[in-house]
Design a protein around this motif. Structure first.
Motif, PDB file in Angstrom:
ATOM      1  N   SER A  27      64.187   9.990   1.721  1.00 27.10           N
ATOM      2  CA  SER A  27      64.218   8.982   0.676  1.00 27.10           C
ATOM      3  C   SER A  27      63.133   7.963   0.955  1.00 27.10           C
ATOM      4  N   HIS A  30      62.456  10.673  -6.600  1.00 29.12           N
ATOM      5  CA  HIS A  30      63.234  10.162  -5.469  1.00 29.12           C
ATOM      6  C   HIS A  30      64.414   9.333  -5.949  1.00 29.12           C
ATOM      7  N   PHE A  88      64.260  16.986  -3.682  1.00 29.17           N
ATOM      8  CA  PHE A  88      64.669  15.938  -2.755  1.00 29.17           C
ATOM      9  C   PHE A  88      66.177  15.767  -2.630  1.00 29.17           C
TER      10      PHE A  88
END
Length: 426
Positions: A12, A143, A181
Motif C-alpha cells: 500500500s 491502490h 494490489f
C-alpha cells in the motif's frame, strides 16, 4: 469482455516511506498527507478518491459516501455485506464531472441486481488533468480501491468473490491495478476500453444493454481482421471463438488477446442475428471482372427479413464459392426459403461508371448471366447450418433485374469426406 487479473506483489502507498521522511511529490504525496493528518485536525480539502454508494440512479441524488476505517457510514448507508458489490470506475474527464453513461449504468445494475451495492469510485480530481497525468494517477487510484477492499474484507460476511470491478477507459487501468494490489482474488473485472472500434461511449451502452435486455444478449465473434468478419468467415463458436458481451460474458481462458467483432442495431436492444452465406457462383462463359449487386430476402417461421445487400468485400470469384455476412434486426425463427435478387446499378456516377467498365470489359457476344444452384447458411447465434436448393433445377441462371428462389432442402452442409455420384457445378 472479461479479463482475469493475476495477483502480483501486495503493498500500500503508506508502507513505502519511513516515518519522518519527506512527503513525495504528486498524487501519492497528497494521499500520504491525508493518511498522516492527525485526527484532531479538521480536513477541509475533498479527498482525491471517494467511494460513493449509490442508492439511486438519479444524477440529482447525492448518494452516500463510505470512509476507509470508519464503520458508521457502512451502517448509515445500508451497505449489504452479503450481497454483490459493484465498483464503477470512470475514466479521464475533460469537464471534471460525471458523464451521463455513468448514471445509466448505475440504474441498469440496480435494476438487474436489486440487492447489490453499487459504488462509484470518484477520482475526478485526479482524472481532470492532462491526459498523461491522469494515466499516471491510475496506479494511485488503484491502490486506494485495493485498500478499501482490504478493509472491507475485515468485516464479517464480506467476500471478495462477490466484488465486480467495472472500469471505463482509464478506469479499466485502475481496475487492473486494484486487482493486482488487493489481498485476494476478485470475483470479476470488466475492462471497457476505448480500443473497441465503436463511437464514443458505445461500449458502455453495449454493457448497459446487456443488463437491461438480458433476454436479448449480443454475441461477438473472434476474427483476425474486419474484412474477414465482413465476409462472414468468422461466425464459429468452436474453442470459445464467440461470446456474449457485457455483463453476460462467459469467463474464458485465452493465451493471448483476441479481436472480437459484431454488428449492432442503432439503438437498444442492440442485438442482431448474424448469418454466413456461402454461394457457389458458376459462369458458363468468360465474363471478365464483374461486381453483381446481389440482395437476399430471408423468410422464416417467425418473420421475414428486409431486402439485405450482399456486401462484396473482395472481387466476386467465378466458378468458386463466395462467402458473405448478412444480419437481421428481427428473430426470423427457422429459415424456410431465400430470394436472391440481382439488382441493376444504383443511380450514382460511381456505380454507372462501374457498370460501363464491366460492360466494356466483356466480349460483345457474352451475356451477363451467372448460375447458382445452392446457398449454404450458418446462423451465428444458434450455430445451425442449412442448405437451400434452387426451386427450379432447370433454371439456375440469374441476370441483372432477375431473381432466384431457394427453399430449404437439408439440415447441415455436405461434408468434405462425403462422396456424390454426380459432379456438382455449384
Amino acid at each position: 469482455m472479461r479479463n482475469s487479473v493475476p495477483l502480483l506483489c501486495l503493498w500500500s502507498v503508506h508502507c513505502c516511506f519511513a516515518a519522518g521522511s519527506p512527503t513525495p511529490p504528486g498524487p501519492e504525496g497528497r494521499l500520504q498527507d491525508e493518511l498522516r493528518t492527525p485526527r484532531n485536525v479538521q480536513i477541509v480539502a475533498k479527498p482525491l478518491v471517494r467511494f460513493n454508494l449509490r442508492t439511486s440512479g438519479d444524477s440529482e441524488h447525492e448518494g452516500c459516501y463510505l470512509s476507509l476505517g470508519h464503520n458508521q457510514p457502512l451502517e448509515d448507508c445500508g451497505f449489504n455485506m452479503t450481497a454483490k458489490t459493484f465498483f464503477i470506475i470512470h475514466g479521464w474527464t475533460m469537464s471534471g464531472m460525471f458523464e451521463n453513461w455513468l448514471y445509466k449504468l448505475v440504474s441498469a445494475l440496480q435494476m438487474r441486481e436489486k440487492e447489490a451495492n453499487v459504488v462509484v469510485v470518484d477520482w475526478l480530481p485526479l482524472a481532470h488533468q492532462l491526459y498523461t497525468d491522469a494515466v499516471n494517477n491510475t496506479r494511485v487510484v488503484g491502490h486506494s480501491v485495493a485498500r478499501m477492499l482490504d478493509w472491507l474484507q475485515e468485516k464479517d460476511d464480506f467476500s471478495l468473490g462477490n466484488v465486480h470491478l467495472i472500469g471505463y477507459s482509464l478506469g479499466a487501468h485502475v481496475a487492473g491495478y486494484a486487482g493486482n494490489f488487493v489481498k485476494g482474488t476478485l470475483g470479476r473485472i470488466t475492462a471497457i476500453t476505448e480500443v473497441v472500434k465503436c463511437e464514443h461511449e458505445r461500449a458502455v451502452h453495449l454493457f448497459v444493454d446487456s443488463l437491461v435486455n438480458q433476454d436479448k444478449p449480443s454475441f461477438a465473434f473472434q476474427c483476425t481482421d474486419s474484412n474477414r468478419f465482413k465476409k462472414g468467415i468468422c461466425l464459429s463458436c468452436r474453442k470459445n471463438r464467440c461470446n456474449s458481451i457485457g455483463y453476460n460474458a462467459k469467463k474464458t481462458r485465452s493465451k493471448r488477446n483476441s479481436k472480437m467483432y459484431l454488428k449492432t442495431r442503432a439503438g437498444m436492444p442492440f442485438r442482431v442475428y448474424h448469418y454466413q452465406m456461402k454461394i457457389h457462383i458458376f459462369s458458363y462463359k468468360n465474363m471478365g471482372d464483374i461486381e453483381p449487386n446481389f440482395y437476399v430476402t430471408l423468410y422464416g417461421t417467425n418473420a421475414d427479413s428486409q431486402i439485405l445487400p450482399l456486401e462484396i468485400v473482395e472481387q466476386i470469384g467465378l466458378n468458386a464459392t463466395n462467402t458473405f455476412l448478412v444480419y437481421t434486426e428481427e428473430d426470423l425463427g427457422d429459415l424456410l426459403k431465400i430470394k436472391l435478387t440481382w439488382e441493376g446499378a444504383a443511380q450514382s456516377w460511381y456505380n454507372l461508371w462501374k457498370e460501363l467498365r464491366s460492360y466494356l470489359s466483356q466480349p460483345r457476344s457474352s451475356e451477363r448471366q451467372l448460375n447458382i444452384r445452392r446457398i449454404r447458411v450458418k446462423s451465428g447465434e444458434t450455430q445451425r447450418r442449412l442448405t437451400f436448393c434452387v426451386e427450379d433445377l432447370d433454371n439456375t441462371s440469374i441476370s441483372p433485374g432477375q431473381e432466384l428462389w431457394f427453399h430449404k432442402c437439408r439440415d447441415g452442409w455436405r461434408m468434405k469426406n462425403e462422396t456424390s455420384p454426380t459432379v456438382e457445378l455449384s
